[in-house]
Design an enzyme around this catalytic site. Structure first.
Site, short mmCIF file in Angstrom:
data_model
loop_
_atom_site.label_atom_id
_atom_site.label_comp_id
_atom_site.label_asym_id
_atom_site.label_seq_id
_atom_site.Cartn_x
_atom_site.Cartn_y
_atom_site.Cartn_z
N GLU A 77 7.95 1.17 4.32
CA GLU A 77 7.47 0.43 5.48
C GLU A 77 7.59 -1.06 5.20
O GLU A 77 7.28 -1.52 4.10
CB GLU A 77 5.99 0.77 5.75
CG GLU A 77 5.42 0.02 6.95
CD GLU A 77 3.96 0.36 7.24
OE1 GLU A 77 3.24 0.81 6.33
OE2 GLU A 77 3.52 0.15 8.39
N TYR A 112 9.13 1.66 9.96
CA TYR A 112 9.35 2.71 8.98
C TYR A 112 10.84 2.96 8.86
O TYR A 112 11.53 3.09 9.89
CB TYR A 112 8.68 4.02 9.40
CG TYR A 112 7.19 4.07 9.30
CD1 TYR A 112 6.49 3.44 8.28
CD2 TYR A 112 6.45 4.80 10.24
CE1 TYR A 112 5.10 3.52 8.19
CE2 TYR A 112 5.08 4.89 10.16
CZ TYR A 112 4.40 4.25 9.13
OH TYR A 112 3.04 4.33 9.06
N HIS A 152 0.85 -1.19 0.00
CA HIS A 152 0.00 0.00 0.00
C HIS A 152 0.88 1.24 0.00
O HIS A 152 2.11 1.15 0.06
CB HIS A 152 -0.95 0.01 1.21
CG HIS A 152 -0.25 0.11 2.54
ND1 HIS A 152 0.10 -1.00 3.28
CD2 HIS A 152 0.17 1.19 3.26
CE1 HIS A 152 0.69 -0.60 4.40
NE2 HIS A 152 0.76 0.72 4.41
N HIS A 190 -5.80 -1.72 4.22
CA HIS A 190 -5.58 -0.51 3.42
C HIS A 190 -4.81 -0.86 2.16
O HIS A 190 -3.81 -1.56 2.20
CB HIS A 190 -4.89 0.61 4.18
CG HIS A 190 -3.68 0.25 4.98
ND1 HIS A 190 -3.27 -1.04 5.21
CD2 HIS A 190 -2.76 1.04 5.60
CE1 HIS A 190 -2.18 -1.03 5.95
NE2 HIS A 190 -1.84 0.20 6.19
N HIS A 202 0.91 -0.81 14.73
CA HIS A 202 -0.06 0.26 14.54
C HIS A 202 -1.35 -0.07 15.31
O HIS A 202 -1.81 -1.22 15.27
CB HIS A 202 -0.45 0.39 13.06
CG HIS A 202 0.64 0.84 12.16
ND1 HIS A 202 1.36 1.99 12.36
CD2 HIS A 202 1.11 0.32 10.99
CE1 HIS A 202 2.23 2.14 11.37
NE2 HIS A 202 2.11 1.14 10.54
N HIS A 216 5.06 7.05 2.67
CA HIS A 216 5.78 5.78 2.53
C HIS A 216 5.08 4.85 1.56
O HIS A 216 3.87 4.92 1.37
CB HIS A 216 5.94 5.07 3.88
CG HIS A 216 4.66 4.55 4.47
ND1 HIS A 216 3.92 5.26 5.37
CD2 HIS A 216 3.99 3.39 4.27
CE1 HIS A 216 2.85 4.56 5.73
NE2 HIS A 216 2.85 3.43 5.07
#
Lengths: 309, 309, 309, 309
Positions: A267, A257, A154, A201, A248, A216
């Site tokens: 990431e 990251y 993503h 996501h 997260h 990212h």
């Protein structure tokens, strides 16, 4: 029916400051597989387990950052329909001919209000993941060359007018909202996470004054133990880690990251729940955004909201 | 567009020989959450992380096995359309009124050639996963009560005419083939794995002379370490393990097969790749099926092809 | 022969600012098992898997920090011999009678040059780990109550004259140096890690002007996945995390540093190699100490060298 | 004091049927590091993380099996003392000169009543683990070449008179009993697990009529995920797996048993608790031995009690 239209993130093209240094980084450290170079001197990569010819493309430029981010659609008919629907929605589109990118069919490109170029395409050559389509093993030696993510997963984009970009993805392309962070007015979104299928996501946005920025590009790992291994490999190769290993709160995924040699953040991400379009989106209030982003530290580091390329 | 029509497996109803013994097993050992009982004396469960009211329902009967397996669709309009399409395809359907199952809308039921009852429905009450929709934590204490899977994941059905069942799922419901095992004739499938979205399987079939049988219902775990924990909990509770912990070659998932107190096999499953409808299916030849099913033992145990309910 | 004399860290007594708040923290969040309270109003804990009656004791005081840290020795004869050897070495010792601590035999206490009280004892009641000594299961429900470490593992002490303390542990008590950080003069140690058996550290020191300070008490976890779970539980309980999840370069262990309600730092630690007394110690130069302590960040955070209790 | 005398298992010499096939197997599949060959045509290996020159030696012979198993002791003085003590105990010993094995000092060899040759030695050259002794990284590329265990961990020997062998290890060499399986008479041990330091076993015996047999040599892995990886690599290399991945009830370790090309069983083992000499041994009754050995299957497979080399 079922999964049609937009299938998944397909490719992303990034600018780097020194091509060969970056080729070495993405090939040896991140462990992507180089699949080709073109006349424009772009270098094409895929993860070991992706089957399509490329998912991550770099070109040398004076300034790091994103050129474009693309989604694969299920058919040329869908590509035509999306183009028509975008135009009907008031979004200008451009056709880029097949072959402009290696082993990739015709693309429909459009700019979204946050200032980013998005592409759709229906065709990219299946070059396989190194395992046969008959009686394969579970993985190959490439799964342990460098960090070796499973897929380009993503992107998080920074720019203005994210609600307008969101509407295009929802109304025209069939995406849905999975999580969002709401500002103090309880109305305006600071950040949104969008999915086109079942990943928590496929695309995310953070509201930001400057258009067209990227926070990212994320690559998926298979396990929390692979996240540790990724962090170890980053240290062994003197890669600057921005944050992690951690989790997260938003998406629940585990993460690191870090920065490529040009300062583009990437990431290495694992897990997160599977989401569905019938699910109620999860809302985060801005006072809890620290925990939402970095679940263990419970506060944003300075870089998170400021360092973008 | 994107993910529409059939979204995911939604519920499965199983017959058990002793209701209270099974309630104890599914609640305390597998760690499902009991969400209700109805006038027919059915007991409803969900996994801790599922949001819909129920996904696993049991009723007492003289014979173990499957009553029906259902998929959630994205809307009542899709439900109506699927019913019309099934009938146009020559499949008889039956409407079951909303409320016949707790907190569940109207269902369209049909029998497939392998002898199983399949259902579609568009509505099931969102009761949440125990975490708020605003600023949630990453998990709850329920995530560690018993084996505590994440979701009811898929089913493996045994019966005849699996290619006819496959065609209904593909032609009418938008599923696609992910992997298959081909017999010596290189034409007839012994087994097929079908997906409606991005899971490597939402539904699988093995060719078998007796119709309407079930090999196992699978529940998803989050990690290989949770698979070990599941096996430990099975031993502590004297649950009979059929196979595992091990890996499947097909789907690459890690797994344990075990039996509930009535002899219904269930699977605690983790991982496997994400698949997409544009991917070429993976083929297994029958001489390699042992490795395909049990990647480490590389041979089927006696029970695999014979013990079904 | 083989493993004799000093066996392992046995107990540590810490001062807390609010006893009941700390009991709740160590019992519910860290997941220690409370095993008793004594007439001095001390509260005794052990980890679920430890067999001896207690390993972690707290008492209320105006100031957080360490009272004493103790090692179990293999016999009363060893206890007597160590006392004689310490005195012969010029170290004053004090006998504390059996029963002064619950279920604990006579202790020999002495102060080391870094300003800390160390104890030796030979007897503590075996109360078991909740599993029978005949045909046990692999773990109990207590293994999932709170963070639930396996054992009290080691301590890091801050104080002056660490080379003098080191000599006592090496010359009298049979410890050996596993790793050390050397200052710019390539002679003076900034920090030392000492082992009495095969753990990479049973005791560590950092040079510090103020005597008698403690950096952290460490508790062992079983896996990197348990480290993630520990971090999650800390967030759910609003425990302040100092650093982690991450890895140490020194010992290679994975780790989280966090603070108890009184500001005492504790560590939840996993892995690290097994060391042996015939091994050459590993040396770290002070310019690489950041990577040595926090392998992924490669720099010390401000708290590491300054916040002690 | 602390850890002295017998430190750990140091080397094992095994017979194989085809030397080069075995070199390929132990080097490429198990992932040991070849460190030398001697004039007797023996091939020497170590694990990547071991520091001493060798731990696993093979020679070609007509019959697979064990030549000898050796422990490293802390000093030449201890070696001399152990030799004297063994003789005083009535055990004949033989001195093998330094250099008879590559980079290895003088050895004291003796036969134990179960019919196995055991050796003690004090010196083996430190060749390091590929990481510097100053500012090392956490691991090297060798940690991912083949299965890549951390260390040669323990051995399980089959033979008669195991209680007599046990007494030698306990009375002369300072070992202690960690777990045992007792036959129906509640007196005679079927199997015993012995430790010289803090590993749950450095050496184990099963009572067996034929003397001098070996059940398996075990190699330690770092995590349950590495156990899965090991099983995957075995399948990719057509290595016959006897059992696993699973857990042992005895020691709690996770495990795979498999066979080398000569039919010698080996184990890839992870975890298990740390034990101490002051701990009460755990007893298993023979009716529960299945669960003790294979915690998930809860029964011995045919091979366990019969296939030895």
């Amino acid at each position: 029916m079922a999964l049609t239209g937009v299938l998944r993130p397909g490719h992303v093209q990034m600018r780097v400051l020194d091509l060969e240094e970056s080729v070495k980084f993405y090939g040896d450290v991140l462990g992507l597989v180089e699949t080709g170079r073109d006349a424009q001197n772009r270098v094409y990569f895929k993860t070991w387990d992706e089957r399509d010819h490329n998912s991550f493309i770099i070109r040398q430029a004076d300034k790091a950052g994103l050129d474009f981010y693309a989604f694969k659609v299920d058919s040329k008919a869908s590509l035509d329909k999306f183009e028509a629907d975008l135009r009907a929605y008031g979004v200008s589109t451009e056709r880029i001919p097949a072959g402009e990118m290696l082993e990739t069919g015709e693309r429909v490109r459009f700019e979204i209000p946050s200032g980013h170029l998005i592409e759709l395409y229906a065709e990219k050559k299946d070059v396989g993941n190194g395992l046969p389509y008959v009686n394969p093993e579970a993985w190959t030696a490439l799964a342990e060359k460098g960090i070796a993510p499973i897929r380009m997963d993503h992107i998080l984009l920074y720019g203005p007018d994210i609600e307008k970009s969101q509407k295009i993805f929802e109304d025209v392309l069939g995406f849905y909202l999975v999580e969002h962070v709401v500002l103090e007015d309880d109305t305006t979104d600071l950040a949104i996470w969008l999915s086109c299928a079942t990943k928590a996501h496929d695309l995310a946005f953070v509201r930001h004054p400057e258009p067209g920025k990227v926070h990212h590009v994320a690559f998926q790992l298979e396990s929390w133990e692979r996240v540790l291994r990724a962090a170890d490999i980053m240290t062994m190769n003197k890669v600057t880690i921005d944050m992690g290993p951690t989790r997260h709160g938003i998406t629940r995924g585990t993460t690191i990251y870090a920065f490529d040699p040009s300062g583009n953040r990437f990431e290495t991400y694992c897990g997160g729940y599977s989401s569905y379009p019938d699910w109620q989106p999860i809302k985060w209030t801005v006072d809890e955004v620290g925990r939402g982003i970095f679940y263990h530290d419970r506060k944003l580091n300075d870089a998170f909201l400021s360092v973008v390329t």
